[in-house]
Scaffold this motif. Sequence first.
Motif, PDB file in Angstrom:
ATOM      1  N   PRO A   1      -8.354  16.598  -4.002  1.00  0.00           N
ATOM      2  CA  PRO A   1      -7.278  17.599  -4.050  1.00  0.00           C
ATOM      3  C   PRO A   1      -7.385  18.528  -5.248  1.00  0.00           C
ATOM      4  CG  PRO A   1      -6.385  15.464  -3.447  1.00  0.00           C
ATOM      5  CD  PRO A   1      -7.810  15.237  -3.836  1.00  0.00           C
ATOM      6  N   GLN A   2      -7.821  17.983  -6.385  1.00  0.00           N
ATOM      7  CA  GLN A   2      -7.980  18.840  -7.555  1.00  0.00           C
ATOM      8  C   GLN A   2      -9.080  19.872  -7.329  1.00  0.00           C
ATOM      9  OE1 GLN A   2      -8.889  16.704 -11.121  1.00  0.00           O
ATOM     10  NE2 GLN A   2      -8.930  18.523 -12.419  1.00  0.00           N
ATOM     11  N   ALA A   3     -10.177  19.440  -6.684  1.00  0.00           N
ATOM     12  CA  ALA A   3     -11.264  20.373  -6.399  1.00  0.00           C
ATOM     13  C   ALA A   3     -10.830  21.436  -5.397  1.00  0.00           C
ATOM     14  CB  ALA A   3     -12.469  19.605  -5.856  1.00  0.00           C
ATOM     15  N   VAL A   4     -10.082  21.026  -4.380  1.00  0.00           N
ATOM     16  CA  VAL A   4      -9.587  21.961  -3.371  1.00  0.00           C
ATOM     17  C   VAL A   4      -8.696  23.028  -4.004  1.00  0.00           C
ATOM     18  CG1 VAL A   4      -7.969  22.118  -1.444  1.00  0.00           C
ATOM     19  CG2 VAL A   4      -9.812  20.433  -1.378  1.00  0.00           C
ATOM     20  N   ALA A   5      -7.898  22.615  -4.983  1.00  0.00           N
ATOM     21  CA  ALA A   5      -6.975  23.556  -5.626  1.00  0.00           C
ATOM     22  C   ALA A   5      -7.705  24.669  -6.367  1.00  0.00           C
ATOM     23  CB  ALA A   5      -6.060  22.796  -6.597  1.00  0.00           C
ATOM     24  N   MET A   6      -8.977  24.469  -6.690  1.00  0.00           N
ATOM     25  CA  MET A   6      -9.756  25.484  -7.407  1.00  0.00           C
ATOM     26  C   MET A   6     -10.420  26.485  -6.466  1.00  0.00           C
ATOM     27  SD  MET A   6     -11.688  23.030 -10.172  1.00  0.00           S
ATOM     28  CE  MET A   6     -10.774  21.973 -11.282  1.00  0.00           C
ATOM     29  N   MET A   7     -10.374  26.228  -5.161  1.00  0.00           N
ATOM     30  CA  MET A   7     -11.042  27.105  -4.205  1.00  0.00           C
ATOM     31  C   MET A   7     -10.130  28.244  -3.767  1.00  0.00           C
ATOM     32  SD  MET A   7     -12.749  24.307  -1.624  1.00  0.00           S
ATOM     33  CE  MET A   7     -13.585  22.844  -2.214  1.00  0.00           C
ATOM     34  N   PRO A   8     -10.708  29.320  -3.265  1.00  0.00           N
ATOM     35  CA  PRO A   8      -9.891  30.330  -2.587  1.00  0.00           C
ATOM     36  C   PRO A   8      -9.283  29.736  -1.313  1.00  0.00           C
ATOM     37  CG  PRO A   8     -12.061  31.201  -3.172  1.00  0.00           C
ATOM     38  CD  PRO A   8     -12.124  29.729  -3.406  1.00  0.00           C
ATOM     39  N   LEU A   9      -8.093  30.163  -0.975  1.00  0.00           N
ATOM     40  CA  LEU A   9      -7.369  29.648   0.190  1.00  0.00           C
ATOM     41  C   LEU A   9      -7.338  28.117   0.185  1.00  0.00           C
ATOM     42  CD1 LEU A   9      -8.847  32.027   2.937  1.00  0.00           C
ATOM     43  CD2 LEU A   9      -6.697  32.287   1.672  1.00  0.00           C
ATOM     44  N   PRO A  10      -6.819  27.501  -0.864  1.00  0.00           N
ATOM     45  CA  PRO A  10      -6.885  26.034  -0.987  1.00  0.00           C
ATOM     46  C   PRO A  10      -6.125  25.302   0.109  1.00  0.00           C
ATOM     47  CG  PRO A  10      -5.375  26.950  -2.613  1.00  0.00           C
ATOM     48  CD  PRO A  10      -6.077  28.112  -1.993  1.00  0.00           C
ATOM     49  N   GLN A  11      -5.079  25.928   0.658  1.00  0.00           N
ATOM     50  CA  GLN A  11      -4.288  25.234   1.692  1.00  0.00           C
ATOM     51  C   GLN A  11      -5.142  24.902   2.913  1.00  0.00           C
ATOM     52  OE1 GLN A  11      -3.351  27.950   0.084  1.00  0.00           O
ATOM     53  NE2 GLN A  11      -1.329  27.582  -0.832  1.00  0.00           N
ATOM     54  N   ILE A  12      -6.024  25.816   3.281  1.00  0.00           N
ATOM     55  CA  ILE A  12      -6.858  25.603   4.468  1.00  0.00           C
ATOM     56  C   ILE A  12      -7.749  24.381   4.280  1.00  0.00           C
ATOM     57  CG2 ILE A  12      -8.733  26.553   5.869  1.00  0.00           C
ATOM     58  CD1 ILE A  12      -7.574  29.313   5.391  1.00  0.00           C
ATOM     59  N   TRP A  13      -8.402  24.303   3.128  1.00  0.00           N
ATOM     60  CA  TRP A  13      -9.334  23.199   2.887  1.00  0.00           C
ATOM     61  C   TRP A  13      -8.585  21.886   2.677  1.00  0.00           C
ATOM     62  CZ3 TRP A  13     -13.160  25.421   4.769  1.00  0.00           C
ATOM     63  CH2 TRP A  13     -13.435  26.749   4.503  1.00  0.00           C
ATOM     64  N   SER A  14      -7.399  21.970   2.115  1.00  0.00           N
ATOM     65  CA  SER A  14      -6.596  20.758   1.954  1.00  0.00           C
ATOM     66  C   SER A  14      -6.157  20.218   3.314  1.00  0.00           C
ATOM     67  CB  SER A  14      -5.367  21.052   1.085  1.00  0.00           C
ATOM     68  OG  SER A  14      -4.594  19.890   0.896  1.00  0.00           O
ATOM     69  N   ILE A  15      -5.736  21.106   4.203  1.00  0.00           N
ATOM     70  CA  ILE A  15      -5.334  20.692   5.550  1.00  0.00           C
ATOM     71  C   ILE A  15      -6.512  20.066   6.292  1.00  0.00           C
ATOM     72  CG2 ILE A  15      -4.613  21.560   7.817  1.00  0.00           C
ATOM     73  CD1 ILE A  15      -2.908  23.651   6.281  1.00  0.00           C
ATOM     74  N   CYS A  16      -7.687  20.690   6.207  1.00  0.00           N
ATOM     75  CA  CYS A  16      -8.873  20.154   6.874  1.00  0.00           C
ATOM     76  C   CYS A  16      -9.197  18.748   6.365  1.00  0.00           C
ATOM     77  CB  CYS A  16     -10.073  21.074   6.647  1.00  0.00           C
ATOM     78  SG  CYS A  16     -10.021  22.620   7.563  1.00  0.00           S
ATOM     79  N   PHE A  17      -9.133  18.581   5.056  1.00  0.00           N
ATOM     80  CA  PHE A  17      -9.510  17.307   4.465  1.00  0.00           C
ATOM     81  C   PHE A  17      -8.558  16.194   4.886  1.00  0.00           C
ATOM     82  CE2 PHE A  17      -9.290  14.256   0.879  1.00  0.00           C
ATOM     83  CZ  PHE A  17     -10.581  13.771   0.950  1.00  0.00           C
ATOM     84  N   PHE A  18      -7.261  16.434   4.800  1.00  0.00           N
ATOM     85  CA  PHE A  18      -6.314  15.365   5.094  1.00  0.00           C
ATOM     86  C   PHE A  18      -6.158  15.123   6.595  1.00  0.00           C
ATOM     87  CE2 PHE A  18      -5.035  16.375   0.706  1.00  0.00           C
ATOM     88  CZ  PHE A  18      -5.174  15.095   0.185  1.00  0.00           C
ATOM     89  N   VAL A  19      -6.386  16.137   7.411  1.00  0.00           N
ATOM     90  CA  VAL A  19      -6.443  15.903   8.858  1.00  0.00           C
ATOM     91  C   VAL A  19      -7.623  14.997   9.189  1.00  0.00           C
ATOM     92  CG1 VAL A  19      -6.957  16.995  11.078  1.00  0.00           C
ATOM     93  CG2 VAL A  19      -5.223  17.977   9.588  1.00  0.00           C
ATOM     94  N   MET A  20      -8.761  15.248   8.525  1.00  0.00           N
ATOM     95  CA  MET A  20      -9.935  14.402   8.731  1.00  0.00           C
ATOM     96  C   MET A  20      -9.652  12.960   8.317  1.00  0.00           C
ATOM     97  SD  MET A  20     -13.749  14.683   7.046  1.00  0.00           S
ATOM     98  CE  MET A  20     -13.137  14.189   5.426  1.00  0.00           C
ATOM     99  N   LEU A  21      -9.022  12.768   7.161  1.00  0.00           N
ATOM    100  CA  LEU A  21      -8.706  11.418   6.694  1.00  0.00           C
ATOM    101  C   LEU A  21      -7.774  10.707   7.671  1.00  0.00           C
ATOM    102  CD1 LEU A  21      -8.130  11.501   2.821  1.00  0.00           C
ATOM    103  CD2 LEU A  21     -10.146  10.787   4.082  1.00  0.00           C
TER     104      LEU A  21
END
Length: 571
Positions: free
Chosen positions: A336-356
């Motif tokens: 989550p900390q790494a995702v927060a550093m990316m552009p459009l972090p919400q998209i990558w956070s959603i992808c990651f936790f949906v996968m989990l």
Amino acid sequence: MTQNYKVEFLLAVAGNVVGLGNVWRFPYLCYKNGGGAFLVPYLVFVATCGVPLFLLETTIGQYTQEGGITCWRKLCPLAEGIGHGGQLILFYSCMTYIIILSWSLFYLAFSFSSQLPWASCSNYWNTGKHLDTITYSNIDLSEISCKIKQFNKTSSSLFPRRRVLAISAGIEEIGSIRWDVLLCLIVMWIICYFCIWKGVKSTGKVVYFTATFPYVMMLILLIRGLSLPGALQGVVFYLLPEPSRLTDPQVWMEAGAQIFFSFSVGVGSLTVLGSYNNYNNNCYKDSLWLCLLNSVTSVVAGFAVFSVLGFMAQEQGVHIDEVAESGPGLAFIAYPQAVAMMPLPQIWSICFFVMLILLGLDTQFVVLEVVMTSVTDMFPSVMRRAGRRECFLLLFCLICFVSQLVMITEGGMYVFQLFDYYACNGTCILFLSVFETLALGWVFGAERLYAIIKDMTGVHANPYFKICWLYLTPLVSLGSFTCSLVQYQPLTFNRWYVYPDWAYILGWVLALSSILLVPGCALYRLGTETGTLSQRFHHLCQSSPDCSLTQEREVELQHMREEALHQFIPN
């Protein structure tokens, strides 16, 4: 077997064996234990334990058409305790696994925020007076002050500690229930119940989505991770070989533990899934391909994870050692900390936790289905009446849910770790695997198993598997079990909180509860049989009459036994 059910079987098994451990445990173990060199002990355990046990359990399930307990009544009644022990471990797993899913759902809900809460230091739970220092009664604060500062240095580490869990000072301080986590837990149990309440008819349809969509998410995250600056640094640290680590016994122990958890062997899951196959399904080929899928997924997940961690290390200007985490630390702090550093972090956070969530749901579905099938096969006249399965499943889910309430309190993390470290310990699974291979390889007969595979699939299995079932698998499992006992370390929380004595006693009770079922059930069966002790023992080591090959295969098997005997007895 219809083509549709064949696909559903493969997806269900794939969903069971490919779980959270492939994403958050294997990559870190590979990096921590010598990078590419870790693949040597990993592949040794795959070849000597993982694949042989996978094939063995799938075969006996398909052959007996029974669940994880009743299959032993047909194969070797004296070893029925192995089935009971495996089901108890699955019960403990039901309690801990879905807790992780509730945390993932909590994070997923917050991923839709305009600003990710763990990306900011302006929240009520990580500012000012809320950063008070916890006082531990049984440790020296001066020794851990630097560790507390390190733990509290990022908002991403404070979010799970303060906002999600509100962790107390110890297991002695249970505190109140975290109501928002409770809501997530209720949602996950509702999903699980209605996805499997009709048995394989409903589970089989659900896995079309839950077993395939995580791979879509993983591919998206892999492409995104490899495109980030610093990704190459992360991949290099992930796979950079350190051959000197191969002399460390702990590296081999962790490789073995990863195999037994990742392949889901020793607890009866594969036996139950195999029991739904038709008699002539090619379980030999299925097992080999599914084992390959499991290992390849673990390696690919490592690229997806460490490419992102390499990016985070470069952005912070630190060594990757300082950002690499395993288990929940990776899923709920580092990533989550790494995702927060990316552009459009919400998209990558959603992808990651949906996968989990989907990876975890697949495993949870199978665990529940395995328990239900095993109980149904034990009491068929009762459980196969209309509506009985749904009622019992509801009762089982409620029992698990009520038992879990203590894990979502402020002191719940300490209880959760206690169950995870002792009740679901790999040492318990190793113990069951030792006696499983001894019972099937030596008592039931490795030659007979080899002939059964030929009878069911029409394929001659590699003779190497007979060597594994007779010698390699029980010896490697026994060696790993012994080493795990010798190298046992008492559980601690974050390396500085020491549990009270009563908690360690409880932990050992949980661990021994599944192990002692093996000798306990054997002694019970010996005590309730009739005849002399020798007659009882002989009778309980015999397979049931309805568990036999065709007459032609029995004749062929007898010839094989005679040929093997002539090799050792001269004319």
